[in-house]
Write a protein that holds these residues in place. Structure first.
Motif, PDB file in Angstrom:
ATOM      1  N   MET A 369       0.813  -1.220   0.000  1.00  0.00           N
ATOM      2  CA  MET A 369       0.000   0.000   0.000  1.00  0.00           C
ATOM      3  C   MET A 369       0.847   1.271   0.000  1.00  0.00           C
ATOM      4  SD  MET A 369      -2.900  -1.232  -0.372  1.00  0.00           S
ATOM      5  CE  MET A 369      -3.692   0.365  -0.380  1.00  0.00           C
ATOM      6  N   ILE A 370       1.928   1.290   0.771  1.00  0.00           N
ATOM      7  CA  ILE A 370       2.722   2.519   0.826  1.00  0.00           C
ATOM      8  C   ILE A 370       3.540   2.681  -0.451  1.00  0.00           C
ATOM      9  CG2 ILE A 370       4.821   1.626   1.926  1.00  0.00           C
ATOM     10  CD1 ILE A 370       2.991   4.964   2.681  1.00  0.00           C
ATOM     11  N   THR A 371       3.976   1.575  -1.056  1.00  0.00           N
ATOM     12  CA  THR A 371       4.684   1.670  -2.325  1.00  0.00           C
ATOM     13  C   THR A 371       3.767   2.252  -3.401  1.00  0.00           C
ATOM     14  OG1 THR A 371       6.098  -0.212  -1.791  1.00  0.00           O
ATOM     15  CG2 THR A 371       5.915   0.381  -4.118  1.00  0.00           C
ATOM     16  N   LEU A 372       2.538   1.756  -3.446  1.00  0.00           N
ATOM     17  CA  LEU A 372       1.560   2.281  -4.397  1.00  0.00           C
ATOM     18  C   LEU A 372       1.317   3.768  -4.163  1.00  0.00           C
ATOM     19  CD1 LEU A 372      -0.426   1.575  -6.682  1.00  0.00           C
ATOM     20  CD2 LEU A 372      -2.137   1.063  -4.923  1.00  0.00           C
ATOM     21  N   THR A 373       1.211   4.150  -2.902  1.00  0.00           N
ATOM     22  CA  THR A 373       0.987   5.561  -2.560  1.00  0.00           C
ATOM     23  C   THR A 373       2.142   6.432  -3.016  1.00  0.00           C
ATOM     24  OG1 THR A 373      -0.312   4.913  -0.614  1.00  0.00           O
ATOM     25  CG2 THR A 373       0.559   7.160  -0.664  1.00  0.00           C
ATOM     26  N   PHE A 374       3.365   6.023  -2.711  1.00  0.00           N
ATOM     27  CA  PHE A 374       4.538   6.820  -3.083  1.00  0.00           C
ATOM     28  C   PHE A 374       4.704   6.906  -4.598  1.00  0.00           C
ATOM     29  CE2 PHE A 374       6.526   5.773   1.249  1.00  0.00           C
ATOM     30  CZ  PHE A 374       6.229   7.025   1.747  1.00  0.00           C
ATOM     31  N   VAL A 375       4.456   5.811  -5.301  1.00  0.00           N
ATOM     32  CA  VAL A 375       4.614   5.810  -6.760  1.00  0.00           C
ATOM     33  C   VAL A 375       3.606   6.764  -7.399  1.00  0.00           C
ATOM     34  CG1 VAL A 375       4.343   4.414  -8.847  1.00  0.00           C
ATOM     35  CG2 VAL A 375       5.640   3.515  -6.900  1.00  0.00           C
ATOM     36  N   ILE A 376       2.369   6.747  -6.920  1.00  0.00           N
ATOM     37  CA  ILE A 376       1.351   7.664  -7.466  1.00  0.00           C
ATOM     38  C   ILE A 376       1.742   9.117  -7.217  1.00  0.00           C
ATOM     39  CG2 ILE A 376      -1.036   8.439  -7.231  1.00  0.00           C
ATOM     40  CD1 ILE A 376      -1.808   5.541  -6.681  1.00  0.00           C
TER      41      ILE A 376
END
Length: 569
Positions: A369-376
């Motif tokens: 979830m945090i990887t997805l957040t940072f990438v976006i």
């Protein structure tokens, strides 16, 4: 529901203590980073709480404590549902909501330190809200909200995993995606030390956190009646003991490895012990707490070095080592040292495996979830500031703040009479009066620049030599001098030092700089006098530089050259 005054007061006092941890984190992160980013760090720590509070009220609390699902709570904006089934005995709903809110804010603020000095403020606000709204509450539901991990028997009393590991893993992934600060790693990949600007602030922050941790762990009993009274006392003991032992362990490790005890790493050791004991503070004995503290001390030192020097992940404050590694490590160690089910107490391997499974499950959820957040964020508004802004420091470009320490900057001051407004106004008026040079002071021409050689002597030496040097210069007739405190190094580049395990390639040491322009007094006399005062035979005695001065102008009288340096009316 009949409310208990003592239980409610205990929860609210704990809430206040955990809230004050925000101040501790702000000071640790500010002190361990550079002064040009201090205002930015303070603003981030303020806003993660102020943004997280309404977000947790709107979304997070319901997701974490609503319903009885094994995986996810309910969507309950404004907390209007019935939570009587999960409320502690005698504690009102809003007291419990506030208690959980400050825990949520703690998880969010951990991320700030690892990503300090190069993250956009707008990006920080967004991912902080995502953590508070969804990432933290979902895994929190598994552990504390009746979810599948709690049903399996996973034990995390006050949040080694639920709070600290979640925040620490977000910090690790964020720092990796963000990349290191400019100048952190050389072309050969070697880590360069970037010391923080105030260990005093950092130490004060650690003491505040240690103090508040008694509320973080102790008040997690959410009761102060019956058996909870003895439990709270036990928790205070194990919490304090683990922190103290971890601190001493880090002190010894760094003293052996770096030849001197590392101050900042030892401060991290205190926090490491606190984080590690948080999961099992209620179920381990004082002996177990001491062993957890020792292990946490080793984990934080070698963990920070590994992250910094091997993984090449730049974490200015050691948040990954303290919260991610010691948070997960302390949770697993509970499976070994718990007095009832722990492996070392004859409980078998079952409880240890559940503790390990819980850490891995939370790691998988948070990482995705945090990887997805940072990438976006990275591919929309951007995650990192421009290089020019980073070099300048984030205070100015992000907040329009010249310095968070403006009162300590050298500024022009106008003397006043006893500090009064009238005296200040009079001094300003006097300074603005124009006086003809011819009428100001009768000038007796003593010499010209062509008849006397003017030289500037610059002396750089130890600050401790100031009084002796000043008096010696006065004795030979030197009256005019400019003195400033500077930092620098000579050919030795300062004594070899280590900061958080990384060697400081060039240690800039505090020095004294005295500048003198001489005319009538022989330059050789000035040099010999300075040498006699400063010489000890050891590295660091200083250097003396001599420059030719083309001309000198006394503004008040208009005299030039030799005459401008003479005190003749």
């Amino acid at each position: 529901m009949e409310y208990s005054a003592v239980n409610t007061i205990w929860v609210l006092v704990g809430t206040a203590l955990v809230f004050f941890m925000q101040a501790g984190f702000a000071m640790v992160e500010t002190g361990f980073t550079r002064a040009k980013n201090a205002g930015n760090i303070i603003m981030k720590n303020l806003m993660d709480f102020c943004l997280g509070t309404p977000i947790y009220w709107l979304l997070g609390f319901g997701v974490m404590f609503g319903g009885s699902s094994a995986l996810l709570g309910t969507f309950d904006p404004l907390i209007r549902g019935d939570y009587s089934a999960i409320l502690p005995a005698g504690v009102p709903l809003w007291a419990f909501v506030m208690f959980q809110t400050v825990f949520c804010a703690t998880a969010a603020t951990i991320v700030s330190g690892a990503m300090a000095e190069r993250t956009k403020f707008s990006a920080y606000c967004i991912y902080s809200m995502v953590i508070s709204a969804f990432i933290y509450p979902v895994s929190g539901h598994w552990i504390w909200g009746g979810g599948w991990l709690s049903q399996l028997g996973f034990h995390d009393f006050a949040g080694s995993t639920a709070v600290h590991f979640v925040g620490g893993l977000c910090a690790l992934i964020g720092a990796k995606i963000l990349g290191p600060r400019i100048g952190k790693y050389g072309k050969d990949g070697k880590a360069n030390a970037i010391p923080g600007h105030s260990l005093t602030l950092g130490a004060l922050g650690v003491f505040i956190l240690w103090f508040c941790w008694f509320g973080f762990n102790g008040a997690s009993t959410v009761s102060m009646t019956g058996d909870a009274i003895e439990s709270a006392a036990h928790i205070f003991m194990t919490t304090n003991l683990a922190a103290a032992v971890a601190t001493v362990t880090v002190l010894c490790i760094t003293w052996i490895r770096y030849k001197k005890p590392d101050v900042s790493m030892t401060l991290n050791g205190s926090l490491a012990g606190l984080v590690a004991i948080t999961a099992g503070c209620d179920v381990v004995s004082p002996v177990g707490a001491a062993f957890i503290g020792i292990i946490a001390g080793f984990v934080v030192v070698f963990g920070i070095e590994f992250v910094d020097q091997k993984l090449k992940i730049d974490d200015p404050v050691g948040a990954v080592g303290v919260h991610c590694l010691c948070g997960s490590g302390g949770t697993i160690l509970t499976g070994l040292f718990a007095t009832e089910n722990g492996l070392f107490y004859g409980g078998g391997v079952h409880f240890l495996l559940i503790q390990t499974l819980g850490v891995l499950a939370v790691a998988a959820w948070v990482a995705v979830m945090i990887t997805l957040t940072f990438v976006i964020i990275k591919h929309t508004i951007g995650l990192r500031v421009d290089p020019a802004e980073e070099i300048m420091g984030l205070d100015k470009p992000e907040h329009g703040l010249d310095s968070a320490y403006a009162d300590f900057m050298p500024v022009a001051d106008v003397p006043s009479v006893l500090g009064t407004k009238a005296g200040t106004a009079a001094a300003l008026a006097l300074a603005e009066q124009e006086v003809d040079v011819e009428r100001a002071v009768p000038v007796a021409q003593v010499g010209t620049a062509s008849e006397h050689t003017l030289s500037q002597v610059v002396i750089i030496t130890k600050q401790s030599k100031f009084e002796e040097l000043k008096n010696a210069m006065n004795d030979i007739g030197i009256a005019g001098m400019t003195v400033s405190n500077v930092i620098g190094c000579g050919l030795q580049k300062g004594a070899p030092e280590y900061y958080r395990g990384a060697k400081v390639d060039m240690a800039l040491l505090p020095k004294l700089k005295m500048e003198i322009v001489v005319s009538a007094i022989p330059v050789d006399l000035v040099i010999e006098t300075a040498k006699q005062v400063l010489y000890t035979g050891h590295i660091g005695d200083g250097k003396i530089f001599v420059f030719h001065v083309e001309n000198v102008v006394k503004v008040r009288t208009g005299e030039q050259g030799y005459a401008a340096l003479q005190d003749i009316e």
